[in-house]
Design an enzyme around this catalytic site. Sequence first.
Site, PDB file in Angstrom:
ATOM      1  CB  VAL A 176      -3.459   1.684  -2.348  1.00  0.00           C
ATOM      2  CG1 VAL A 176      -3.226   0.808  -3.576  1.00  0.00           C
ATOM      3  CG2 VAL A 176      -3.075   3.126  -2.660  1.00  0.00           C
ATOM      4  CG  ASP A 177      -3.296  -2.882   0.648  1.00  0.00           C
ATOM      5  OD1 ASP A 177      -2.912  -3.205  -0.483  1.00  0.00           O
ATOM      6  OD2 ASP A 177      -2.558  -2.916   1.642  1.00  0.00           O
ATOM      7  CB  ILE A 178      -9.374  -0.301   1.747  1.00  0.00           C
ATOM      8  CG1 ILE A 178      -8.908  -0.844   3.106  1.00  0.00           C
ATOM      9  CG2 ILE A 178     -10.888  -0.118   1.750  1.00  0.00           C
ATOM     10  CD1 ILE A 178      -9.130   0.097   4.266  1.00  0.00           C
TER      11      ILE A 178
ATOM     12  N   GLY B  13      -9.555  -3.853  -2.989  1.00  0.00           N
ATOM     13  CA  GLY B  13     -10.559  -4.846  -2.613  1.00  0.00           C
ATOM     14  C   GLY B  13     -11.941  -4.476  -3.121  1.00  0.00           C
TER      15      GLY B  13
ATOM     16  CG  ASP C  29      -1.857   1.197   1.246  1.00  0.00           C
ATOM     17  OD1 ASP C  29      -3.011   1.070   0.815  1.00  0.00           O
ATOM     18  OD2 ASP C  29      -1.420   2.281   1.714  1.00  0.00           O
TER      19      ASP C  29
END
Length: 400
Positions: A172-174, A177, A144
């Site tokens: 970014v990660d969320i 997803g 991230d």
Amino acid sequence: MTPQFAPGAMAGLRVIDLTRVLGGPYCTQILADHGADVIKVEPPAGDEVRDWGPPFHDEDAAYFVGINRNKRSIGLDLASEGGRAVLLKMLETADVLIENFKPGTLEKWGIGSEALRETFPRLVHCRICGFGADGPRGGNPGYDAIIQAMTGMIAATGSPESGPMRIGVPLVDITTGLYAAIGILMALSERQRSGIGQFLEVTLYETGLAIMHPHTANYFMHGKPPSLTGNEHPNLVPYAIFPTKTDDIFIGVGNDGTFRKLAKEIGRPELGTDPRFARNRDRVANREALRVELAAVFNQFEAGPLCDRLLAAGLPAGPVQKIDQALTNAHTIYRGDIIEKDWYKGVASPIRLERTKPSLRSTPPKFSQHARDVLGEFGYSEGEIDDLFAEGIVCAERKR
């Protein structure tokens, strides 16, 4: 969120989840909250975020607990031929396979997208990775904060005093997803027409670029990279934090009419017609002068009552709250935004469908907690299951 186990919108959907860490598990929790049967297949050492603590519940970190409810877990050694045979058996009745292995890993094991398409033509196969399988950075790992740095996000965040700053949540990660969940639903929708599944890839890098609005749009228009504006908006003024007699508040104004209404509501109607502030472009050019004017007014009020009054008048204003205040305030409680079951407490799904409601059916699983049940569902006998455990293909407990 309803306390009953009402069938969710994704009831009947079977998802085989080979992902670890954040983006993939966040995606599959979205589907699981809405009724999908998500089987979390973990490597022999378990999902590494089980160890990302403290704090812990038993041996599982809050980081893991927060993104893995409503799933079942089986520990499986996919590096072994036997483990891959179990996976292929599970895929016979699966709708979705989601994984975040380094590109090429499944191909090396003989179960890449082409092989899976041939054997399971209706399967939707989603891969989450850092940069994609090809290109100059194809196959590179993605994290991230590194993606925040590489896509201009860190360079656009912070103040002149602080310098560039990482955003304090793994945005970014969320968001990756979220994009993965959207992509899966798109592929499932298309499958209803075509009868066949497809492979889709969602990368952290493309996600980072995609959410850099309005900075990318501004750059394409005038060719200038964003400057550090702290809590202020590059395109709108006022859109910033202001101190009051008690706590800080955030004021956001999206158009000239709203600004005139704000000026009137705080007892300074002349600000709305002042040539320096009448139009948004004027306010952007004179943001510091306007900040001084507004700060002098807001310092006369207490944060809570002021925000209540402005919000009641239809004006965008909110107190700057800490997480404990956000999770315990009256609106959060009234809306049922906190869900609980046994020892578990979490934030409810924000997707509120009228008929097919989300539900909290099960707490986040212990490592390989459901291995025997899952294998039994796929036709394995008790003796065969015992053999899989004995051979280390299926894991009965965490290997630290």
